[in-house]
Design a protein around this motif. Structure first.
Motif, PDB file in Angstrom:
ATOM      1  N   PHE A   4     -33.277 -27.302  40.969  1.00 51.68           N
ATOM      2  CA  PHE A   4     -32.465 -26.087  41.010  1.00 51.68           C
ATOM      3  C   PHE A   4     -33.291 -24.889  41.473  1.00 51.68           C
ATOM      4  CE2 PHE A   4     -29.678 -28.301  37.796  1.00 51.68           C
ATOM      5  CZ  PHE A   4     -28.583 -28.414  38.643  1.00 51.68           C
ATOM      6  N   GLN A   5     -34.520 -24.786  41.010  1.00 51.68           N
ATOM      7  CA  GLN A   5     -35.359 -23.667  41.440  1.00 51.68           C
ATOM      8  C   GLN A   5     -35.585 -23.706  42.942  1.00 51.68           C
ATOM      9  OE1 GLN A   5     -38.729 -24.268  38.803  1.00 51.68           O
ATOM     10  NE2 GLN A   5     -38.090 -22.619  37.458  1.00 51.68           N
ATOM     11  N   ALA A   6     -35.816 -24.891  43.493  1.00 52.41           N
ATOM     12  CA  ALA A   6     -36.013 -25.022  44.937  1.00 52.41           C
ATOM     13  C   ALA A   6     -34.753 -24.646  45.701  1.00 52.41           C
ATOM     14  CB  ALA A   6     -36.438 -26.449  45.278  1.00 52.41           C
ATOM     15  N   LEU A   7     -33.611 -25.099  45.210  1.00 53.65           N
ATOM     16  CA  LEU A   7     -32.346 -24.794  45.887  1.00 53.65           C
ATOM     17  C   LEU A   7     -32.017 -23.314  45.832  1.00 53.65           C
ATOM     18  CD1 LEU A   7     -30.260 -27.886  44.729  1.00 53.65           C
ATOM     19  CD2 LEU A   7     -30.622 -27.204  47.103  1.00 53.65           C
ATOM     20  N   PHE A   8     -32.209 -22.694  44.667  1.00 56.03           N
ATOM     21  CA  PHE A   8     -31.911 -21.265  44.544  1.00 56.03           C
ATOM     22  C   PHE A   8     -32.836 -20.442  45.439  1.00 56.03           C
ATOM     23  CE2 PHE A   8     -30.184 -21.933  39.954  1.00 56.03           C
ATOM     24  CZ  PHE A   8     -29.036 -22.492  40.482  1.00 56.03           C
ATOM     25  N   THR A   9     -34.100 -20.861  45.528  1.00 56.72           N
ATOM     26  CA  THR A   9     -35.048 -20.159  46.395  1.00 56.72           C
ATOM     27  C   THR A   9     -34.612 -20.225  47.855  1.00 56.72           C
ATOM     28  OG1 THR A   9     -36.900 -20.588  44.897  1.00 56.72           O
ATOM     29  CG2 THR A   9     -37.448 -20.079  47.182  1.00 56.72           C
ATOM     30  N   GLN A  10     -33.960 -21.315  48.231  1.00 54.81           N
ATOM     31  CA  GLN A  10     -33.513 -21.499  49.605  1.00 54.81           C
ATOM     32  C   GLN A  10     -32.132 -20.902  49.866  1.00 54.81           C
ATOM     33  OE1 GLN A  10     -34.110 -25.304  51.487  1.00 54.81           O
ATOM     34  NE2 GLN A  10     -35.800 -25.842  50.149  1.00 54.81           N
ATOM     35  N   GLY A  11     -31.592 -20.168  48.886  1.00 53.23           N
ATOM     36  CA  GLY A  11     -30.345 -19.459  49.123  1.00 53.23           C
ATOM     37  C   GLY A  11     -29.087 -20.173  48.698  1.00 53.23           C
ATOM     38  N   PHE A  12     -29.213 -21.273  47.935  1.00 52.04           N
ATOM     39  CA  PHE A  12     -28.037 -21.980  47.442  1.00 52.04           C
ATOM     40  C   PHE A  12     -27.552 -21.355  46.130  1.00 52.04           C
ATOM     41  CE2 PHE A  12     -29.829 -25.162  50.242  1.00 52.04           C
ATOM     42  CZ  PHE A  12     -28.707 -25.816  50.756  1.00 52.04           C
ATOM     43  N   ALA A  13     -26.298 -21.599  45.821  1.00 52.18           N
ATOM     44  CA  ALA A  13     -25.720 -21.200  44.537  1.00 52.18           C
ATOM     45  C   ALA A  13     -24.867 -22.348  44.012  1.00 52.18           C
ATOM     46  CB  ALA A  13     -24.866 -19.942  44.679  1.00 52.18           C
ATOM     47  N   ALA A  14     -24.997 -22.646  42.720  1.00 51.95           N
ATOM     48  CA  ALA A  14     -24.119 -23.634  42.085  1.00 51.95           C
ATOM     49  C   ALA A  14     -22.747 -23.003  41.917  1.00 51.95           C
ATOM     50  CB  ALA A  14     -24.689 -24.044  40.734  1.00 51.95           C
ATOM     51  N   MET A  15     -21.696 -23.710  42.381  1.00 51.55           N
ATOM     52  CA  MET A  15     -20.371 -23.102  42.355  1.00 51.55           C
ATOM     53  C   MET A  15     -19.282 -24.033  41.829  1.00 51.55           C
ATOM     54  SD  MET A  15     -18.893 -24.789  45.090  1.00 51.55           S
ATOM     55  CE  MET A  15     -17.497 -23.751  45.468  1.00 51.55           C
ATOM     56  N   LYS A  16     -19.665 -25.247  41.406  1.00 54.82           N
ATOM     57  CA  LYS A  16     -18.649 -26.175  40.918  1.00 54.82           C
ATOM     58  C   LYS A  16     -19.328 -27.366  40.257  1.00 54.82           C
ATOM     59  CE  LYS A  16     -14.410 -28.439  42.574  1.00 54.82           C
ATOM     60  NZ  LYS A  16     -13.571 -28.697  43.782  1.00 54.82           N
ATOM     61  N   LEU A  17     -18.649 -28.004  39.294  1.00 51.66           N
ATOM     62  CA  LEU A  17     -19.091 -29.282  38.748  1.00 51.66           C
ATOM     63  C   LEU A  17     -17.964 -30.287  38.954  1.00 51.66           C
ATOM     64  CD1 LEU A  17     -21.510 -30.570  36.904  1.00 51.66           C
ATOM     65  CD2 LEU A  17     -19.639 -30.749  35.261  1.00 51.66           C
ATOM     66  N   ILE A  18     -18.309 -31.423  39.541  1.00 48.68           N
ATOM     67  CA  ILE A  18     -17.341 -32.489  39.782  1.00 48.68           C
ATOM     68  C   ILE A  18     -17.565 -33.592  38.766  1.00 48.68           C
ATOM     69  CG2 ILE A  18     -16.545 -34.231  41.416  1.00 48.68           C
ATOM     70  CD1 ILE A  18     -17.514 -32.344  43.640  1.00 48.68           C
ATOM     71  N   LYS A  19     -16.525 -33.936  38.018  1.00 47.04           N
ATOM     72  CA  LYS A  19     -16.619 -34.998  37.022  1.00 47.04           C
ATOM     73  C   LYS A  19     -16.384 -36.355  37.680  1.00 47.04           C
ATOM     74  CE  LYS A  19     -15.252 -32.419  32.892  1.00 47.04           C
ATOM     75  NZ  LYS A  19     -14.302 -32.359  31.748  1.00 47.04           N
ATOM     76  N   MET A  20     -17.224 -37.318  37.301  1.00 49.75           N
ATOM     77  CA  MET A  20     -17.134 -38.671  37.830  1.00 49.75           C
ATOM     78  C   MET A  20     -16.715 -39.631  36.720  1.00 49.75           C
ATOM     79  SD  MET A  20     -18.008 -38.018  40.925  1.00 49.75           S
ATOM     80  CE  MET A  20     -18.170 -39.685  41.585  1.00 49.75           C
ATOM     81  N   ASN A  21     -15.761 -40.490  37.007  1.00 50.12           N
ATOM     82  CA  ASN A  21     -15.312 -41.472  36.023  1.00 50.12           C
ATOM     83  C   ASN A  21     -16.015 -42.813  36.168  1.00 50.12           C
ATOM     84  OD1 ASN A  21     -13.352 -39.726  34.864  1.00 50.12           O
ATOM     85  ND2 ASN A  21     -11.931 -40.194  36.540  1.00 50.12           N
ATOM     86  N   ASP A  22     -16.619 -43.046  37.342  1.00 48.49           N
ATOM     87  CA  ASP A  22     -17.216 -44.349  37.620  1.00 48.49           C
ATOM     88  C   ASP A  22     -18.729 -44.294  37.741  1.00 48.49           C
ATOM     89  OD1 ASP A  22     -17.178 -42.865  39.903  1.00 48.49           O
ATOM     90  OD2 ASP A  22     -16.501 -44.479  41.227  1.00 48.49           O
ATOM     91  N   GLU A  23     -19.339 -43.184  37.297  1.00 54.87           N
ATOM     92  CA  GLU A  23     -20.790 -43.052  37.325  1.00 54.87           C
ATOM     93  C   GLU A  23     -21.260 -42.448  36.009  1.00 54.87           C
ATOM     94  OE1 GLU A  23     -22.772 -41.525  40.857  1.00 54.87           O
ATOM     95  OE2 GLU A  23     -20.859 -41.494  41.928  1.00 54.87           O
ATOM     96  N   PRO A  24     -22.539 -42.662  35.636  1.00 53.35           N
ATOM     97  CA  PRO A  24     -23.060 -42.080  34.397  1.00 53.35           C
ATOM     98  C   PRO A  24     -23.489 -40.622  34.568  1.00 53.35           C
ATOM     99  CG  PRO A  24     -24.757 -43.391  35.430  1.00 53.35           C
ATOM    100  CD  PRO A  24     -23.523 -43.566  36.281  1.00 53.35           C
ATOM    101  N   VAL A  25     -23.145 -40.019  35.702  1.00 51.06           N
ATOM    102  CA  VAL A  25     -23.509 -38.633  35.982  1.00 51.06           C
ATOM    103  C   VAL A  25     -22.284 -37.866  36.468  1.00 51.06           C
ATOM    104  CG1 VAL A  25     -25.886 -39.220  36.599  1.00 51.06           C
ATOM    105  CG2 VAL A  25     -24.135 -39.081  38.400  1.00 51.06           C
TER     106      VAL A  25
END
Length: 262
Positions: free
Chosen positions: A222-243
């Motif tokens: 996350f630190q690397a992504l934020f430094t490169q100008g990204f922003a977290a804007m959504k969480l997608i729930k998965m029913n067929d994965e442990p993540v």
């Protein structure tokens, strides 16, 4: 305010904020909202006025709901009531922190409320001894909720399955293992998917070292992504994965308030 103190003790088993503090904050730009079942208060949100670089905003400091009343949409209702009250007071932005590995909080804050995050704070509150935080650094996302922005009302129709995913592996028990990636992984990407465990508290209880691994490796990602100008804007729930997956996009592509109010 006395009822709020009772909820603080019941929800977090912690020493409550003094009433003279909350009362003064609410009289000076803060907002306190209660959720009631009949005559009983079952949840609350509390925020106080903040100020940075010449701009004011609301610091949403606490939101808590009694265990028997969770998963009924009360958190979203408290936040919407807070948003309306904040708009009436003239605020354009509300900010608060949450643990980025807590998927339920991420889904409420980003997917439902349309807040965004491009700030990662290591060990934000130091060592915490409550059951939810004990044993791990209190890393936090500091979110921005631009309550009068076009982004709040936009429907995200992008095909997220086309985004580049950060991979993970599985233990012999089927538990997800985070993988580190080089910063070049994000080059030329407009959006990235970052996995987090579906049930972090359960993972922490049953496989503490694995939970610690998720904390450290996702911190770096996350630190690397934020430094490169990204922003977290959504969480997608998965029913067929442990993540579940965070969706991160270039901050400049989001229709927020002008950056001079950040």
């Amino acid at each position: 305010m006395e009822r709020v103190q009772q909820l603080e003790k019941a929800i977090w088993n912690m020493k409550p904020i003094p009433i003279h503090h909350t009362l003064t904050a609410v009289k000076n730009g803060g907002i306190m909202i209660g959720a009631f079942h009949g005559e009983n208060m079952v949840g609350f949100s509390y925020g106080f006025a903040g100020f940075h670089n010449g701009q004011s905003y609301l610091c949403s400091h606490m939101l808590g709901i009694l265990e028997d009343f969770r998963s009924h949409g009360i958190g979203a209702m408290l936040k919407e009531a807070q948003r309306q009250a904040a708009i009436e007071k003239g605020y354009k932005m509300v900010t608060w922190t949450y643990d980025p590995l807590e998927s339920a909080n991420a889904f409420l804050n980003l997917t439902k409320l349309k807040a965004i995050c491009s700030t990662y704070i290591e060990n934000c509150y130091g060592d915490m001894e409550d059951p939810l935080n004990r044993g791990l650094a209190s890393d936090r996302f500091q979110v921005e909720w631009w309550i009068q922005s076009p982004h709040i009302n936009e429907n995200d129709t992008d095909d997220w399955t086309a985004y580049k995913r950060i991979p993970y592996e599985l233990t012999v028990d089927g538990e997800p293992i985070p993988l580190e990636v080089d910063a070049s992984f994000f080059n030329d990407q407009e959006a990235v998917l970052v996995p987090i465990p579906r049930h972090f508290q359960q993972l922490k209880k049953e496989h503490f070292e694995l939970a610690l691994d998720w904390r450290i490796k996702t911190r770096h990602i996350f630190q690397a992504l934020f430094t490169q100008g990204f922003a977290a804007m959504k969480l997608i729930k998965m029913n067929d994965e442990p993540v579940h997956y965070y969706v991160l996009k270039r901050r400049t592509t989001l229709r927020l308030e002008s950056e001079d109010t950040k």
